[in-house]
Motif scaffolding. Structure first.
Motif, PDB file in Angstrom:
ATOM      1  N   GLU A   1       1.653   6.738  -6.887  1.00  0.00           N
ATOM      2  CA  GLU A   1       0.607   7.694  -7.238  1.00  0.00           C
ATOM      3  C   GLU A   1       1.079   9.119  -6.989  1.00  0.00           C
ATOM      4  OE1 GLU A   1      -2.985   6.679  -5.189  1.00  0.00           O
ATOM      5  OE2 GLU A   1      -3.132   4.725  -6.178  1.00  0.00           O
ATOM      6  N   GLN A   2       1.745   9.326  -5.876  1.00  0.00           N
ATOM      7  CA  GLN A   2       2.246  10.659  -5.545  1.00  0.00           C
ATOM      8  C   GLN A   2       3.306  11.089  -6.557  1.00  0.00           C
ATOM      9  OE1 GLN A   2       4.118  11.000  -1.717  1.00  0.00           O
ATOM     10  NE2 GLN A   2       3.877  13.202  -1.648  1.00  0.00           N
ATOM     11  N   GLY A   3       4.145  10.171  -6.966  1.00  0.00           N
ATOM     12  CA  GLY A   3       5.165  10.473  -7.959  1.00  0.00           C
ATOM     13  C   GLY A   3       4.555  10.854  -9.303  1.00  0.00           C
TER      14      GLY A   3
ATOM     15  N   ASN B   1       3.146  14.401  -9.021  1.00  0.00           N
ATOM     16  CA  ASN B   1       4.164  15.441  -8.897  1.00  0.00           C
ATOM     17  C   ASN B   1       5.140  15.477 -10.076  1.00  0.00           C
ATOM     18  OD1 ASN B   1       3.073  16.138  -6.427  1.00  0.00           O
ATOM     19  ND2 ASN B   1       4.475  14.849  -5.262  1.00  0.00           N
ATOM     20  N   ARG B   2       4.897  14.655 -11.077  1.00  0.00           N
ATOM     21  CA  ARG B   2       5.788  14.595 -12.242  1.00  0.00           C
ATOM     22  C   ARG B   2       5.677  15.909 -13.033  1.00  0.00           C
ATOM     23  NH1 ARG B   2       4.582   9.698 -15.825  1.00  0.00           N
ATOM     24  NH2 ARG B   2       5.916   8.680 -14.335  1.00  0.00           N
ATOM     25  N   PRO B   3       6.801  16.482 -13.397  1.00  0.00           N
ATOM     26  CA  PRO B   3       6.755  17.721 -14.204  1.00  0.00           C
ATOM     27  C   PRO B   3       6.158  17.421 -15.576  1.00  0.00           C
ATOM     28  CG  PRO B   3       9.028  17.042 -13.804  1.00  0.00           C
ATOM     29  CD  PRO B   3       8.151  16.074 -13.083  1.00  0.00           C
TER      30      PRO B   3
ATOM     31  N   GLN C   1       0.828  -1.197   0.000  1.00  0.00           N
ATOM     32  CA  GLN C   1       0.000   0.000   0.000  1.00  0.00           C
ATOM     33  C   GLN C   1       0.870   1.258   0.000  1.00  0.00           C
ATOM     34  OE1 GLN C   1      -2.425  -0.871   3.438  1.00  0.00           O
ATOM     35  NE2 GLN C   1      -4.161  -1.481   2.163  1.00  0.00           N
ATOM     36  N   GLU C   2       1.949   1.228   0.759  1.00  0.00           N
ATOM     37  CA  GLU C   2       2.861   2.376   0.800  1.00  0.00           C
ATOM     38  C   GLU C   2       3.520   2.577  -0.573  1.00  0.00           C
ATOM     39  OE1 GLU C   2       6.852   3.899   3.172  1.00  0.00           O
ATOM     40  OE2 GLU C   2       5.681   2.229   3.971  1.00  0.00           O
ATOM     41  N   ARG C   3       3.929   1.485  -1.205  1.00  0.00           N
ATOM     42  CA  ARG C   3       4.555   1.575  -2.528  1.00  0.00           C
ATOM     43  C   ARG C   3       3.576   2.164  -3.548  1.00  0.00           C
ATOM     44  NH1 ARG C   3       6.490  -3.811  -5.328  1.00  0.00           N
ATOM     45  NH2 ARG C   3       7.521  -4.005  -3.316  1.00  0.00           N
ATOM     46  N   GLU C   4       2.330   1.696  -3.508  1.00  0.00           N
ATOM     47  CA  GLU C   4       1.330   2.224  -4.441  1.00  0.00           C
ATOM     48  C   GLU C   4       1.080   3.711  -4.195  1.00  0.00           C
ATOM     49  OE1 GLU C   4      -2.250  -0.072  -4.367  1.00  0.00           O
ATOM     50  OE2 GLU C   4      -1.261  -1.867  -5.127  1.00  0.00           O
TER      51      GLU C   4
END
Length: 52
Positions: free
Chosen positions: A41-43, A46-48, A34-37
């Motif tokens: 998702e956050q990455g 936040n992707r430029p 769950q932390e990895r997912e």
């Protein structure tokens, strides 16, 4: 009730400990996934943006 379980505490208590150990391992793995997912998702959020 389940009649296929051992009839005495000497046999039941180790089974209880063993299953509790496995549940802890499963819960730890679930939390890690769950932390990895969430990190993925956050990455992605936040992707430029790609340049034109």
């Amino acid at each position: 009730m389940f009649d296929d379980l051992p009839p005495d505490l000497a046999q039941l208590l180790p089974l209880r400990v063993w299953h509790a150990m496995w549940l802890q391992r499963i819960d730890t793995k679930i939390a890690a996934l769950q932390e990895r997912e969430a990190e993925q998702e956050q990455g992605q959020e936040n992707r430029p943006q790609e340049p034109d």
